[in-house]
Design a protein around this motif. Structure first.
Motif, PDB file in Angstrom:
ATOM      1  N   HIS A 133       4.838   8.477  16.811  1.00 31.87           N
ATOM      2  CA  HIS A 133       5.935   8.557  16.513  1.00 31.87           C
ATOM      3  C   HIS A 133       6.975   9.507  17.319  1.00 31.87           C
ATOM      4  N   GLU A 159       5.926  -2.045   9.944  1.00 33.74           N
ATOM      5  CA  GLU A 159       5.864  -1.294   9.877  1.00 33.74           C
ATOM      6  C   GLU A 159       5.089  -1.105  11.539  1.00 33.74           C
ATOM      7  N   LYS A 160       5.264   0.465  11.453  1.00 35.13           N
ATOM      8  CA  LYS A 160       4.586   1.099  13.003  1.00 35.13           C
ATOM      9  C   LYS A 160       3.223   1.096  13.071  1.00 35.13           C
ATOM     10  N   HIS A 180      -0.331  -7.101  11.657  1.00 36.66           N
ATOM     11  CA  HIS A 180       0.678  -6.953  11.900  1.00 36.66           C
ATOM     12  C   HIS A 180       1.203  -8.361  12.657  1.00 36.66           C
ATOM     13  N   ASP A 192       0.289  -9.084  -2.156  1.00 34.16           N
ATOM     14  CA  ASP A 192      -0.679  -7.742  -1.753  1.00 34.16           C
ATOM     15  C   ASP A 192      -1.757  -8.620  -1.839  1.00 34.16           C
ATOM     16  N   ALA A 220       4.307  -4.627   6.096  1.00 32.08           N
ATOM     17  CA  ALA A 220       3.897  -3.027   6.186  1.00 32.08           C
ATOM     18  C   ALA A 220       1.936  -3.187   5.097  1.00 32.08           C
ATOM     19  N   THR A 250      -2.092  -2.140  11.050  1.00 31.15           N
ATOM     20  CA  THR A 250      -1.813  -2.910  11.824  1.00 31.15           C
ATOM     21  C   THR A 250      -2.684  -3.559  12.478  1.00 31.15           C
ATOM     22  N   TRP A 284      -9.680   1.921   7.192  1.00 30.79           N
ATOM     23  CA  TRP A 284      -9.085   1.261   8.282  1.00 30.79           C
ATOM     24  C   TRP A 284      -8.573   2.102   9.722  1.00 30.79           C
ATOM     25  N   ARG A 285      -8.019   3.635   8.805  1.00 29.83           N
ATOM     26  CA  ARG A 285      -7.912   4.474   9.921  1.00 29.83           C
ATOM     27  C   ARG A 285      -9.044   5.051  10.966  1.00 29.83           C
ATOM     28  N   GLY A 289       0.890  -0.954  -0.173  1.00 26.21           N
ATOM     29  CA  GLY A 289      -0.265  -0.233   0.166  1.00 26.21           C
ATOM     30  C   GLY A 289       1.065   1.334  -0.003  1.00 26.21           C
ATOM     31  N   LYS A 290       0.269   2.393   0.513  1.00 20.73           N
ATOM     32  CA  LYS A 290       0.724   3.574   0.466  1.00 20.73           C
ATOM     33  C   LYS A 290       2.561   3.443   0.846  1.00 20.73           C
ATOM     34  N   MET A 291       2.493   2.668   1.965  1.00 14.48           N
ATOM     35  CA  MET A 291       3.809   2.401   2.634  1.00 14.48           C
ATOM     36  C   MET A 291       4.784   1.946   2.585  1.00 14.48           C
ATOM     37  N   HIS A 304      10.823   5.791  11.397  1.00 14.48           N
ATOM     38  CA  HIS A 304      11.709   6.714  10.796  1.00 14.48           C
ATOM     39  C   HIS A 304      12.743   7.485  11.525  1.00 14.48           C
TER      40      HIS A 304
HETATM   41  N1  LIG Z   1       6.187   5.096   9.408  1.00 10.85           N
HETATM   42  C1  LIG Z   1       5.040   5.471   8.802  1.00 10.85           C
HETATM   43  O1  LIG Z   1       5.190   6.981   8.795  1.00 10.85           O
HETATM   44  C2  LIG Z   1       3.424   4.854   8.477  1.00 10.85           C
HETATM   45  C3  LIG Z   1       2.986   5.869   7.023  1.00 10.85           C
HETATM   46  C4  LIG Z   1       2.209   5.446   7.057  1.00 10.85           C
HETATM   47  C5  LIG Z   1       1.641   4.189   7.392  1.00 10.85           C
HETATM   48  N2  LIG Z   1       2.137   3.124   8.723  1.00 10.85           N
HETATM   49  C6  LIG Z   1       1.991   1.688   8.642  1.00 10.85           C
HETATM   50  O2  LIG Z   1       2.447   0.736   7.740  1.00 10.85           O
HETATM   51  C7  LIG Z   1       0.963   0.232   7.234  1.00 10.85           C
HETATM   52  C8  LIG Z   1       0.415   0.070   6.529  1.00 10.85           C
HETATM   53  O3  LIG Z   1      -0.627   1.614   6.491  1.00 10.85           O
HETATM   54  P1  LIG Z   1      -0.695   1.699   4.952  1.00 10.85           P
HETATM   55  O4  LIG Z   1      -0.936   3.623   5.428  1.00 10.85           O
HETATM   56  O5  LIG Z   1       0.570   1.515   3.562  1.00 10.85           O
HETATM   57  O6  LIG Z   1      -1.665   1.351   4.188  1.00 10.85           O
HETATM   58  P2  LIG Z   1      -2.644   0.961   3.128  1.00 10.85           P
HETATM   59  O7  LIG Z   1      -3.934   0.640   3.513  1.00 10.85           O
HETATM   60  O8  LIG Z   1      -2.356   1.953   2.134  1.00 10.85           O
HETATM   61  O9  LIG Z   1      -1.343  -0.737   2.834  1.00 10.85           O
HETATM   62  C9  LIG Z   1      -1.883  -1.572   3.336  1.00 10.85           C
HETATM   63  C10 LIG Z   1      -1.647  -2.784   2.016  1.00 10.85           C
HETATM   64  O10 LIG Z   1      -1.287  -4.226   2.596  1.00 10.85           O
HETATM   65  C11 LIG Z   1      -2.383  -4.703   1.944  1.00 10.85           C
HETATM   66  N3  LIG Z   1      -2.820  -5.991   2.679  1.00 10.85           N
HETATM   67  C12 LIG Z   1      -4.082  -5.696   3.551  1.00 10.85           C
HETATM   68  N4  LIG Z   1      -4.266  -7.318   3.810  1.00 10.85           N
HETATM   69  C13 LIG Z   1      -3.445  -7.702   3.319  1.00 10.85           C
HETATM   70  C14 LIG Z   1      -2.645  -9.190   3.321  1.00 10.85           C
HETATM   71  N5  LIG Z   1      -3.288 -10.408   4.244  1.00 10.85           N
HETATM   72  N6  LIG Z   1      -1.921  -9.375   2.645  1.00 10.85           N
HETATM   73  C15 LIG Z   1      -0.831  -9.119   1.619  1.00 10.85           C
HETATM   74  N7  LIG Z   1      -1.205  -8.063   1.985  1.00 10.85           N
HETATM   75  C16 LIG Z   1      -2.487  -7.454   2.409  1.00 10.85           C
HETATM   76  C17 LIG Z   1      -3.732  -3.772   1.217  1.00 10.85           C
HETATM   77  O11 LIG Z   1      -3.996  -3.845  -0.234  1.00 10.85           O
HETATM   78  C18 LIG Z   1      -2.582  -2.773   0.802  1.00 10.85           C
HETATM   79  O12 LIG Z   1      -2.273  -2.245  -0.335  1.00 10.85           O
HETATM   80  C19 LIG Z   1       0.563   0.760   8.894  1.00 10.85           C
HETATM   81  O13 LIG Z   1       1.446  -0.508   9.785  1.00 10.85           O
HETATM   82  C20 LIG Z   1       0.551   1.820   9.484  1.00 10.85           C
HETATM   83  O14 LIG Z   1       0.092   2.086  10.403  1.00 10.85           O
HETATM   84  C21 LIG Z   1       3.104   4.137   8.985  1.00 10.85           C
END
Ligand SMILES: NC(=O)c1ccc[n+]([C@@H]2O[C@H](COP(=O)([O-])OP(=O)(O)OC[C@H]3O[C@@H](n4cnc5c(N)ncnc54)[C@H](O)[C@@H]3O)[C@@H](O)[C@H]2O)c1
Lengths: 336, 287
Positions: A180, A92-93, A75, A33, A69, A72, A163-164, A10-12, A121
């Motif tokens: 953070h 990821e956190k 995880h 994914d 990633a 949460t 989910w957020r 996903g995004k992260m 980070h």
């Molecule tokens: N370090 C940071 O600053 C930061 C920033 C954003 C998010 N995060 C953390 O990163 C994690 C993901 O957040 P995000 O924003 O990327 O969310 P997101 O929803 O954009 O991405 C999650 C991805 O996981 C996939 N997914 C869901 N269940 C799955 C599974 N069982 N198997 C495989 N893939 C699966 C989804 O299709 C999606 O593409 C979270 O824990 C979030 O807290 C951290």
């Protein structure tokens, strides 16, 4: 070369994948994914070996290390699975939804002697590293007060649910933004011992808090304020800052600029009496591949090197992230 | 491309060095007229190209420019797309599919979504083309001879090894918008290699070049080597290293390098614009 795989693009996750892809020193053996659009893109344009089921990916590609990633709430079970299969994990956190889960994984990783890291980070940002060095040097004297802040524009109007916005899935400003700051304070000073009172405010969200204001006491006895708001659109993006007030000086730092006031000369090498200003450009080492901030590249580089046995696995270990999860539960309880 | 290009970070509180300064800037440039005034100061200093992000506020600036064709007859804009925060925020809220649905124009997705997600995967290039067209709308009737892909996207695609998408951007900009494509990046040597392998010769690349090696990924030496030995049209940005270097020294370094066609800088006051421009002229004339 170390064989690495990603679960959750996903995004992260996409950002981690791109950084790993930009480096020359990791072999990306698989990406998993559940979204078909994402894996189609990565297969067609990135020629990655993509999967929708991570168990299948692990079995087929046999990675040494995995970056997790996914949202949460997944995880705990996925990381547990990976550790049991003797795979190093970068998660990821925030780490887990509950402190009990985090503790269990800390133990498991330690028994299995696997490299474990969580994506806080900020600890790889040069200015915050310097804040830690200054705090621990004693140059500030007795640090009797701190302010940990973070502001940004995540939820600035009533929104559709993701989910957020669900507290059961790790949504809310406390788990997201505030974690953070808590993690950074724990590292610079010491872990959270108790909260003397917390306001969790919903501004636009229905079910979760958009702001966290809490009075904290640390294990070291130091105390201060946590002030975090993800509904502040006077900021273009997330901005985190730490203020430390001591008997011999005061320090104010965000990711870009560190300002230090010292009462005396000669209390710290490279700084003099009065105000001193240092910039991230003075304090940050370069990286081999840059996507969105040196810290994101540096943390993955550190993880890979730790998995290869080249650096100790001490920064952002599961244990330190578990402390943060514990602090989150302390803060939550104190708000009721 | 002209030797000196004027940037837009100062207008939109994008300051790499200080959150305090960023806030002061967003107060200063609250009104569009304040931005126009600085652009006019830059024009008076002989700088006629404005390189800017496709930020919502640029739409209003374009309206002002369109309204006075005589005054702005030599004025050019180099758009840099996309304004990534807009999409990043949307992805957080709506997910990737939801974001595409919101921002890709027309009913391209209306029908596709009904048929299920699988259809979307059909053609990522057409999605990109539609998004480029949407971002370019605000520049209608304005001279935009070079159109850039922002570094977050360039470098994301580079890391994902999706070089074909970068090459597709290059060809589409030429075909549809009758302009040259440019790429902003923090990884110039790697990007150049990837573009060359994709058949793009002598590309326009805008990248950090400064004496202290700030944001020059892989190290300053690799960059200098690449500039010396490769065919590439470079625009140097962040030449002051985020403020770490004295302007004169900073510009002297950049002017001494080969293959740097243009220098991009931003400033929010007339004296700063004039002095930076003068440094560039001064060191260029010594060559
Ligand atoms: N370090 C940071 O600053 C930061 C920033 C954003 C998010 N995060 C953390 O990163 C994690 C993901 O957040 P995000 O924003 O990327 O969310 P997101 O929803 O954009 O991405 C999650 C991805 O996981 C996939 N997914 C869901 N269940 C799955 C599974 N069982 N198997 C495989 N893939 C699966 C989804 O299709 C999606 O593409 C979270 O824990 C979030 O807290 C951290």
């Amino acid at each position: 070369m170390l064989k690495v795989a990603l679960i959750g693009a996903g995004k992260m996750g996409i950002s981690h994948l791109s950084i790993l892809g930009g480096y020359a020193n990791a072999d990306i053996v698989g990406v998993c994914d559940t979204s078909k659009m994402v894996t189609d893109f990565l297969t067609k344009h990135g020629r990655f070996n993509c999967f929708s089921d991570y168990n299948k990916m692990i079995a087929e590609t046999k990675p040494d290390a995995v970056v997790v990633a996914v949202p949460t709430k997944f995880h705990y079970s996925i990381i547990k699975d990976l550790l049991e299969k003797n795979i190093h994990v970068f998660a990821e956190k925030p780490f887990c939804l509950t402190y009990e889960q985090s503790e269990e994984l800390v133990k498991l990783a330690s028994v299995k002697k696997l490299v474990n890291q969580v994506g806080y980070h900020n600890k790889f940002i040069g200015t915050f590293k310097e804040v830690k060095r200054i705090a621990q040097s004693g140059a500030l004297g007795d640090i009797y007060h701190f302010i940990g802040e973070s502001y940004g524009p995540v939820v600035v109007k009533k929104k559709s649910d993701t989910w957020r916005s669900d507290p059961a899935e790790g949504g809310g400003c406390l788990m997201d933004y505030a974690s953070h700051v808590i993690d950074l304070l724990s590292d610079i000073l010491s872990p959270v011992q108790s909260s003397k009172g917390t306001l969790l405010k919903s501004i636009y969200s229905g079910q979760v808090e958009d702001a966290v204001y809490s009075l904290l006491e640390l294990q070291s006895g130091q105390s201060g304020v946590l002030s975090v708001n993800w509904s502040d659109d006077t900021y273009r993006k997330m901005s985190t800052s730490i203020t430390l007030v001591g008997t011999k000086g005061k320090l104010i730092s965000d990711a870009n600029e560190l300002k230090l006031f010292l009462k005396d000369d000669n209390s710290l090498n490279g700084y003099s009496k009065g105000w001193n200003v240092k910039y991230i450009t003075d304090l940050q080492e370069g990286v081999d591949f840059y996507l969105r901030g040196e810290e994101y590249s540096a943390q993955l580089d550190y993880f890979i090197k730790a998995a290869e046995g080249k650096v100790p696995n001490t920064i952002n270990s599961f244990a330190s992230a578990a402390n943060t999860d514990k602090a989150i539960s302390i803060i939550k309880k104190s708000s009721i | 491309m002209e030797r000196i290009l004027f940037g837009d970070n100062q207008f939109f509180a994008v300051n790499h060095i200080s959150d305090d300064k960023s806030r002061a800037q967003s107060i200063k440039f609250k009104d569009d007229s304040a931005i126009i005034k600085v652009l006019d100061d830059a024009r008076a200093a002989g700088i006629n190209t404005f390189m800017c992000t496709t930020h919502d506020r640029i739409g209003a600036i374009c309206d002002i420019i369109r309204a006075d064709p005589e005054k702005y007859k030599d004025f050019k804009i180099f758009p840099c797309m996309p304004y990534a925060h807009k999409y990043a925020n949307a992805v957080t809220e709506l997910g990737i599919a939801g974001t595409l649905k919101q921002y890709v124009p027309g009913n391209f997705f209306g029908s596709l979504f009904k048929g299920g997600m699988a259809y979307i995967t059909k053609d990522f290039e057409s999605i990109m083309e539609l998004m480029i067209d949407a971002e370019m709308k605000m520049f209608k009737d304005i001279h935009t001879p070079v159109i850039f892909l922002q570094n977050v996207i360039t470098d994301l695609l580079l890391g994902l090894r999706a070089t074909d998408m970068l090459v597709a951007f290059h060809h589409y900009i030429r075909k549809k918008h009758n302009a040259d494509a440019g790429f902003i990046t923090m990884n110039m040597p790697k990007l150049l290699k990837a573009l060359q392998e994709g058949g793009v010769e002598n590309p326009i690349i805008c990248t950090s070049i400064n004496k202290v090696g700030f944001r020059m990924s892989g190290g300053k030496e690799v960059y200098e080597e690449t500039l010396k030995n490769q065919k590439v049209r470079v625009i140097a940005m962040q030449v002051l290293g985020g403020g770490a270097i004295h302007p004169g020294e900073a510009i002297e370094y950049v002017c001494s390098l080969p293959n740097i066609e243009s220098i991009l800088f931003g400033a929010s006051s007339k004296p700063n614009i004039v002095s930076t421009a003068n440094y560039i002229h001064q060191f260029d004339s010594k060559k």
